[in-house]
Design an enzyme around this catalytic site. Structure first.
Site, PDB file in Angstrom:
ATOM      1  N   HIS A 270      23.094  62.758  50.158  1.00  0.00           N
ATOM      2  CA  HIS A 270      23.735  63.994  49.709  1.00  0.00           C
ATOM      3  C   HIS A 270      23.995  63.996  48.199  1.00  0.00           C
ATOM      4  O   HIS A 270      24.203  65.050  47.607  1.00  0.00           O
ATOM      5  CB  HIS A 270      25.034  64.260  50.492  1.00  0.00           C
TER       6      HIS A 270
ATOM      7  N   ASP B 231      22.431  59.555  55.934  1.00  0.00           N
ATOM      8  CA  ASP B 231      22.848  59.898  54.576  1.00  0.00           C
ATOM      9  C   ASP B 231      22.593  58.707  53.656  1.00  0.00           C
ATOM     10  O   ASP B 231      23.514  58.010  53.226  1.00  0.00           O
ATOM     11  CB  ASP B 231      24.320  60.299  54.580  1.00  0.00           C
TER      12      ASP B 231
ATOM     13  N   GLY C 291      33.506  61.564  44.175  1.00  0.00           N
ATOM     14  CA  GLY C 291      33.114  60.717  43.060  1.00  0.00           C
ATOM     15  C   GLY C 291      32.681  59.326  43.468  1.00  0.00           C
ATOM     16  O   GLY C 291      32.002  58.637  42.717  1.00  0.00           O
TER      17      GLY C 291
ATOM     18  N   SER D  61      31.156  58.786  46.548  1.00  0.00           N
ATOM     19  CA  SER D  61      30.035  58.921  47.466  1.00  0.00           C
ATOM     20  C   SER D  61      28.814  58.187  46.945  1.00  0.00           C
ATOM     21  O   SER D  61      28.535  58.183  45.739  1.00  0.00           O
ATOM     22  CB  SER D  61      29.690  60.396  47.662  1.00  0.00           C
ATOM     23  N   GLY D  62      28.091  57.556  47.859  1.00  0.00           N
ATOM     24  CA  GLY D  62      26.896  56.811  47.500  1.00  0.00           C
ATOM     25  C   GLY D  62      27.161  55.371  47.142  1.00  0.00           C
ATOM     26  O   GLY D  62      26.247  54.551  47.121  1.00  0.00           O
TER      27      GLY D  62
END
Length: 279
Positions: free
Chosen positions: A70, A118, A209, A211-212
């Site tokens: 995402h 994801d 912020g 995420s990932g």
């Protein structure tokens, strides 16, 4: 609910999302010691002439990184990865900056975090130099499931209780097993077996912020990245609503295949910004 409504688009607040799905930030955490997490990456995009942090990522070797799908599914933009980073507002001399040349999104990602998958891989245009401040993460063996309450930490530069941070933060999030996380009063059926949950005490959590970025779990006295930060509850620290991560051990075969193929298999769409995108 369509994919656009339910997907997380960090730094794009005009896109509406349901209350239960918000890109994670570190809430209730503390500042990490500089370069304690040497595989942590600040993923940055070019906006209005300068680069801005928008997601985390994990270094997996000198040329490749892992992040959330995402984070990189949106409109074309110039992306770069900063390794060896701690304070986004200053330069320590430990940082290395590389351009993202290729983006590989998992083929089963459909734009909706609730369906899982994801995860994405990033290939740099050049190798990073490994040193005491920059090291690749240890990844789990394929299929490994950690026990309930395993000690884990989420890390990132996302929003905190007091606003956006420029220094890398960390928060202790004990792992929550699938049996618990999928209970009706927890996440219920929204959580799939290809995900992993951590936290849920109502004090610490991840939000926008982060995420990932990685979920770092202690395994045999070593930190192993078992998760890619995916989503959490709005407000980010509600009891029985732990942060949800893509379970890395469910994707080891895909990661190995992508990295070994080295993106030379054709079927690559060249995007006008210079980096290549492939499902």
């Amino acid at each position: 609910m369509n994919a656009a409504e339910s997907s997380i688009a960090l730094e794009q607040p005009i896109r509406s999302v349901p209350d239960w799905v918000v890109g994670p930030r570190v809430v209730g955490g503390e500042e990490a010691k500089p370069n304690d997490w040497p595989w942590q990456i600040s993923l940055q995009e070019l906006r209005r002439g300068s680069f801005h942090h928008f997601c985390g990522a994990t270094l997996i070797n000198k040329r490749w990184a892992m992040t959330a799908a995402h984070c990189v599914e949106g409109p074309e933009s110039e992306l770069r990865a900063v390794v060896g980073e701690h304070d986004l507002s200053s330069v320590s001399g430990r940082e290395q900056v590389v351009t993202v040349a290729e983006v590989h999104i998992h083929p089963k990602w459909n734009g909706y975090v609730g369906d899982g998958n994801d995860i994405a891989l990033l290939r740099f245009d050049s190798d990073v130099i490994l040193n005491q401040w920059v090291q690749p993460a240890a990844l789990p063996p394929a299929g490994q499931i950690l026990p309930h309450n395993t000690t884990c930490y989420v890390t990132g530069w996302g929003l905190t209780d007091s606003g956006r941070t420029v220094r890398l933060m960390q928060a202790y999030l004990p792992l929550v097993d699938h049996q618990t996380c999928s209970r009706a009063d927890w996440w219920g059926q929204r959580v799939k077996t290809i995900m992993v949950c951590a936290g849920g005490n109502g004090i610490q959590g991840g939000c926008q912020g982060d995420s990932g970025g990685p979920l770092n779990c202690e395994v045999n006295s070593t930190h192993v990245v078992h998760g890619v930060t995916s989503f959490g509850i709005r407000g980010c620290k509600q009891s029985k609503k732990p942060t949800v991560f893509t379970r890395v051990s469910a994707y080891i075969d895909w990661i190995d295949q992508r990295v070994s193929v080295h993106c030379d298999s054709g079927a690559v769409e060249f995007r006008p910004t210079g980096w290549k995108y492939q499902r």
